[in-house]
Every structure is written in C-alpha cells, then in structure tokens.
Design a protein around this motif. Sequence first.
Motif, PDB file in Angstrom:
ATOM      1  N   GLY A   5       1.049  -1.116   0.091  1.00  0.00           N
ATOM      2  CA  GLY A   5       0.062  -0.016  -0.051  1.00  0.00           C
ATOM      3  C   GLY A   5       0.886   1.302  -0.082  1.00  0.00           C
ATOM      4  N   ASP A   6       0.390   2.364   0.810  1.00  0.00           N
ATOM      5  CA  ASP A   6       1.009   3.643   0.978  1.00  0.00           C
ATOM      6  C   ASP A   6       2.298   3.597   1.146  1.00  0.00           C
ATOM      7  OD1 ASP A   6      -1.343   4.474  -0.026  1.00  0.00           O
ATOM      8  OD2 ASP A   6      -1.849   5.791   1.560  1.00  0.00           O
ATOM      9  N   SER A   7       2.692   2.591   2.237  1.00  0.00           N
ATOM     10  CA  SER A   7       4.175   2.460   2.577  1.00  0.00           C
ATOM     11  C   SER A   7       5.215   2.007   1.395  1.00  0.00           C
ATOM     12  CB  SER A   7       4.109   1.366   3.570  1.00  0.00           C
ATOM     13  OG  SER A   7       3.447   1.331   4.740  1.00  0.00           O
ATOM     14  N   ALA A   8       4.446   1.346   0.594  1.00  0.00           N
ATOM     15  CA  ALA A   8       5.336   1.250  -0.767  1.00  0.00           C
ATOM     16  C   ALA A   8       5.408   2.100  -1.717  1.00  0.00           C
ATOM     17  CB  ALA A   8       5.159  -0.256  -0.973  1.00  0.00           C
ATOM     18  N   TRP A   9       4.526   3.210  -1.525  1.00  0.00           N
ATOM     19  CA  TRP A   9       4.193   4.223  -2.572  1.00  0.00           C
ATOM     20  C   TRP A   9       3.439   3.601  -3.832  1.00  0.00           C
ATOM     21  CZ3 TRP A   9      10.222   5.185  -2.125  1.00  0.00           C
ATOM     22  CH2 TRP A   9      10.465   5.672  -0.847  1.00  0.00           C
ATOM     23  N   MET A  10       2.456   2.961  -3.412  1.00  0.00           N
ATOM     24  CA  MET A  10       1.566   2.118  -4.560  1.00  0.00           C
ATOM     25  C   MET A  10       0.490   2.929  -5.312  1.00  0.00           C
ATOM     26  SD  MET A  10       1.240  -1.595  -3.173  1.00  0.00           S
ATOM     27  CE  MET A  10       2.839  -2.864  -3.088  1.00  0.00           C
ATOM     28  N   PRO A  11      -0.065   4.230  -4.703  1.00  0.00           N
ATOM     29  CA  PRO A  11      -0.976   4.928  -5.364  1.00  0.00           C
ATOM     30  C   PRO A  11      -0.308   5.083  -7.123  1.00  0.00           C
ATOM     31  CG  PRO A  11      -0.768   5.652  -3.155  1.00  0.00           C
ATOM     32  CD  PRO A  11       0.138   4.831  -3.433  1.00  0.00           C
ATOM     33  N   LYS A  12      -1.354   5.213  -8.158  1.00  0.00           N
ATOM     34  CA  LYS A  12      -1.065   5.180  -9.323  1.00  0.00           C
ATOM     35  C   LYS A  12      -0.577   6.678  -9.416  1.00  0.00           C
ATOM     36  CE  LYS A  12      -4.317   3.748 -12.037  1.00  0.00           C
ATOM     37  NZ  LYS A  12      -5.446   3.821 -12.997  1.00  0.00           N
ATOM     38  N   PRO A  13       0.729   6.701 -10.362  1.00  0.00           N
ATOM     39  CA  PRO A  13       1.337   8.018 -10.464  1.00  0.00           C
ATOM     40  C   PRO A  13       0.430   9.007 -11.216  1.00  0.00           C
ATOM     41  CG  PRO A  13       2.906   6.174 -10.953  1.00  0.00           C
ATOM     42  CD  PRO A  13       1.364   5.691 -10.779  1.00  0.00           C
ATOM     43  N   ILE A  14      -0.416   8.435 -12.205  1.00  0.00           N
ATOM     44  CA  ILE A  14      -1.077   9.378 -12.946  1.00  0.00           C
ATOM     45  C   ILE A  14      -2.294  10.205 -12.318  1.00  0.00           C
ATOM     46  CG2 ILE A  14      -2.608   8.212 -14.156  1.00  0.00           C
ATOM     47  CD1 ILE A  14      -0.485  10.689 -15.770  1.00  0.00           C
ATOM     48  N   ASP A  15      -2.764   9.374 -11.159  1.00  0.00           N
ATOM     49  CA  ASP A  15      -4.077  10.102 -10.754  1.00  0.00           C
ATOM     50  C   ASP A  15      -4.239   9.745  -9.202  1.00  0.00           C
ATOM     51  OD1 ASP A  15      -4.663   7.276 -10.264  1.00  0.00           O
ATOM     52  OD2 ASP A  15      -6.288   7.398 -11.539  1.00  0.00           O
ATOM     53  N   ALA A  16      -3.013   9.279  -8.502  1.00  0.00           N
ATOM     54  CA  ALA A  16      -2.979   9.122  -6.993  1.00  0.00           C
ATOM     55  C   ALA A  16      -3.870   7.908  -6.501  1.00  0.00           C
ATOM     56  CB  ALA A  16      -2.815  10.518  -6.173  1.00  0.00           C
ATOM     57  N   GLY A  17      -4.487   7.254  -7.432  1.00  0.00           N
ATOM     58  CA  GLY A  17      -5.441   6.343  -6.732  1.00  0.00           C
ATOM     59  C   GLY A  17      -5.034   5.333  -6.089  1.00  0.00           C
ATOM     60  N   GLY A  18      -5.182   5.145  -4.946  1.00  0.00           N
ATOM     61  CA  GLY A  18      -4.349   4.226  -3.990  1.00  0.00           C
ATOM     62  C   GLY A  18      -4.951   2.885  -3.798  1.00  0.00           C
TER      63      GLY A  18
END
Length: 485
Positions: free
Chosen positions: A317-330
């Motif tokens: 999840g967010d700990s691994a910086w997983m939100p999508k780079p183009i829209d920040a959808g996590g």
Amino acid sequence: MADYDVIIAGGGLAGTITAQAISHYTNQNAKILVVDRNSAMMPGRKSLSGWVCGDACSKEAVDFMTERIKVEWTRPEIEHDVKGVMAFSPDKETAIPFDGAGYMLNRQKLPEIQNERCQKMGIEFEFEKNLSGLIYEGQQVVGVQGTDSKTNEPFKKTAKIVIDATGVASMLRNGLKNSTKVEKRIDRRDLESTGRYIMYFEPGQKELSEFDPDYCIIHLDQDIAPGGYGWVFPKAENKVNIGLGVEKSLLERRNNRLGKKDNVESLMKEYLERNTVIKNPKLSQDPEDINNNSGIFQVSVRRQNDCMVSAGYMMVGDSAWMPKPIDAGGIGPALIAGTIIGNNVAKALEANDVSEASLWQYNLDFIKEYGYKTAGLELFRRLVQQMTNEQISYGMKHFLGNMDVESISKGEHPDFSGLGKIGMIIRGAMNKTVADGLRYTSKENQWLVEHYNNYPKDPSGFDEWNKTLHGRMDAAFAKVEAFGK
C-alpha cells in the motif's frame, strides 16, 4: 519462539486486506496480528481528519481481490456505483474515459466491516499502539516496537515476518536497517497535497462536465490544481466527494504567475464555489461520514518502491508508494498488492524461510500484475505537470487516438497513435513541443516496461538493474523538464 507468524503494522485498508489474504492462503492456520495506532472505534484512520481519500475504486481491482481471496464488498461499504472516470481538458472541449466501471466506497464504514471480517477469521488486533521501529536479530527483522498510547508502556511483539502498512511516511521504512535496496525516503516532488469534502447539495444547472451521478469527473487545470487535478466524484444524486491535489513547487510557481497566495484549502473552497451544479453544499452529517467529511492529506504519485522486501520485512500500500502515479488512486493497487502478498507470505511460512531471497518473489509478482506500468506513468505525469493549460487542451484534442484512450482506460501509458496520423500538421512551436514531449515519453515508456519485465529474479541482480533504471529515469526527468521551458 516468535509471538506471531505475521505482524501487520497498520490497520488501514492495505493492512486488513493483507491480513485476510494471508489467512486465506494459509487456510487460517497462520497466527496473525494487526497493530493499529488508532482506537478500535476509528480503525485505520489516516489522520485526525479521518480517512482522507477520493473514495473511488475500479470494479476490476475489487474483482481481483474477490476472485482470489473470497472477500466480497457489498453495501454499506460500497456507497455508489459508477460507470467510469471522465478526465476533462482545461478548456472542457475534450473528455477521456478511463478505468471502467467502479465503486464509490464509504471509507469510514469500510474499515469497521473489514475488521469484523478479520476477527471472524481469527486475526488478532492491538489498537492504540504507536510503532516507532523494527526489532532485529542480526540482519533479520523479527518484530516491532513502540509505545502503548493508553498506558505509555513500551510495546514489543515478535514475528517471523513484519508487513509494513503504516502509510506514506512510514517510520518503519524510514529507519530500516537491514537493506540498501529498499528506498527509505520519498522526493517531495513525488508527493501531492490533496484535500476534499464529502457534501450534500441542491442541484443547480445541469452540466455533466461539472457533476455526473454516473461518472467520476477529473478536471485537469494548472490554475485550479497545479501539478494535479480537481475531482468531482458522485456518492448519490445529491452527494459528492469533491476535492483536488497539487504539487507544492508547482503551486508556488502558479501563485507567482497569477500574483496569488493560495494554499490547498483556499483552492478547495474556490473549486467548490465555481461548480455550477453544486448549490448550497453542506458537509455530510451522516453517522458514517461525521468523522471523515473534510480533510487534507499527502499522497505519493511515483512508481512503487524499487524493492519492497528485506529479510523478514515486506511493504504494501502507501508504505510502498503504490498509488497510481497519474491520478494518485491508491485503493486499487492496495487491493492487488494485498492479495498478492498473502500468497507470497503463505509460501514463505510453509517453506520456513523468511529471508530476503525467499520473499523476493513478491516484487516480481506485483510488477507482473501491476507495477510494470508505473514508471512510465510517473514520467508521463512529470511531462503533463510541465504543460500549460493550452498545451494540455491541444494535446488531448489532437494527439489522442482510439488506441491511446484504450491504454489510458487500462491505467497504462498511451503510445499517442494520434501523432502518426497522415496529414497531421503540427503548427506552432507550442504544439511541436507537446508533440515532441509525448513522442519522447512514449518511447521511454516502452523501454521502462521492458526493463521492469526484466526485473531480477533474485536479489543478486538488483543493484545493476536499479542503477540502470535510475540513470534512465534521471535523464528522462531532465529532458521532460526541458519541454516545459
């Protein structure tokens, strides 16, 4: 002997999905503990503002989870169905559909239900525990430590594997001592400040580019949301999640250009006020929204961490910086990663091997399913952030073909087939700059996808692979910034 087979640090969405996945893949034979800093009444809360989020998630990601670990989401955690996402150009003349059918979730209700499901599976919880670091034996992570916020007493628990789901600013990751491969800190340019309201409203004039009960709407506009975008996501015919995200240095540049002193909060208010459909909005006072109806939070917009494991330690999840780079959808990537990691953990426990090499397959599995495309999207985001409103509008109108829209709808980098149209005459320096930038990022994306598909099969090949990636990305970022000058 360890207290637990697995400790999951962080009881948010990624953490609880991970717990359920491990339980599923081990046939409920693993002893699992979820540690959360929040009270049992506010599980998984990101900050005092609540569970600040756009609340949207693709049906595809939910189905991925449901098919594999048999966790089904229904009402009330799903609040509203949507047919997809529509991204509007700054001049509103072009709209691009992407992400397909999806759901608007109730982020206050969802963790309550998640926890009930977890507890029925025998998963244990420790609430109100502030974790400050990991416990090591030599080079192996063997537990977590921190403080019980109720008693102020030290808190320590041991496990064969610790999974970090504590969020974007994770203290566990930042202080990790047994890896040189895991990146510890994020570049500030890869963070967006986001803010949003959950509101009821009276309908004003009908305008589907401002509010559509069937579609999540995104507005690209460097004056409204510099370096990010504004969003209007429907939760009912007269209920909305409305907000925006900005990149701090680009907000400063925008303020200087316009002679303003705006911050995220003032931009949110202005964005709400200019919406012609939303009249007399009021923050939701529903019991399931009352602790979550407004807030500001930071979210990552880069590729996932280049390495997500070390000996006895994994990230999700967010700990691994997983939100999508183009829209920040996590939410989507968290569901996919949480599902995948459950299988990896089960296999490591069965083999009684929790070394870095044994956990390494998680990197490969996530890249194969989702992570292969994120570096290209990160580069594409950097390009779009450099563009003016005129360039974005022109590019969306003239350079996107059907193939590009299809790839965007899958959350992938488009190849800009529109640039190859016979008879396309690119007039003016501005439009040539846009075309050159799109061509360049498309070419680099092809290289990046191939490079990720060649991710090393074991830790020994990582340093060389990573050195090559960073060299290419640094050169690409410098080139993309030049397109904005």
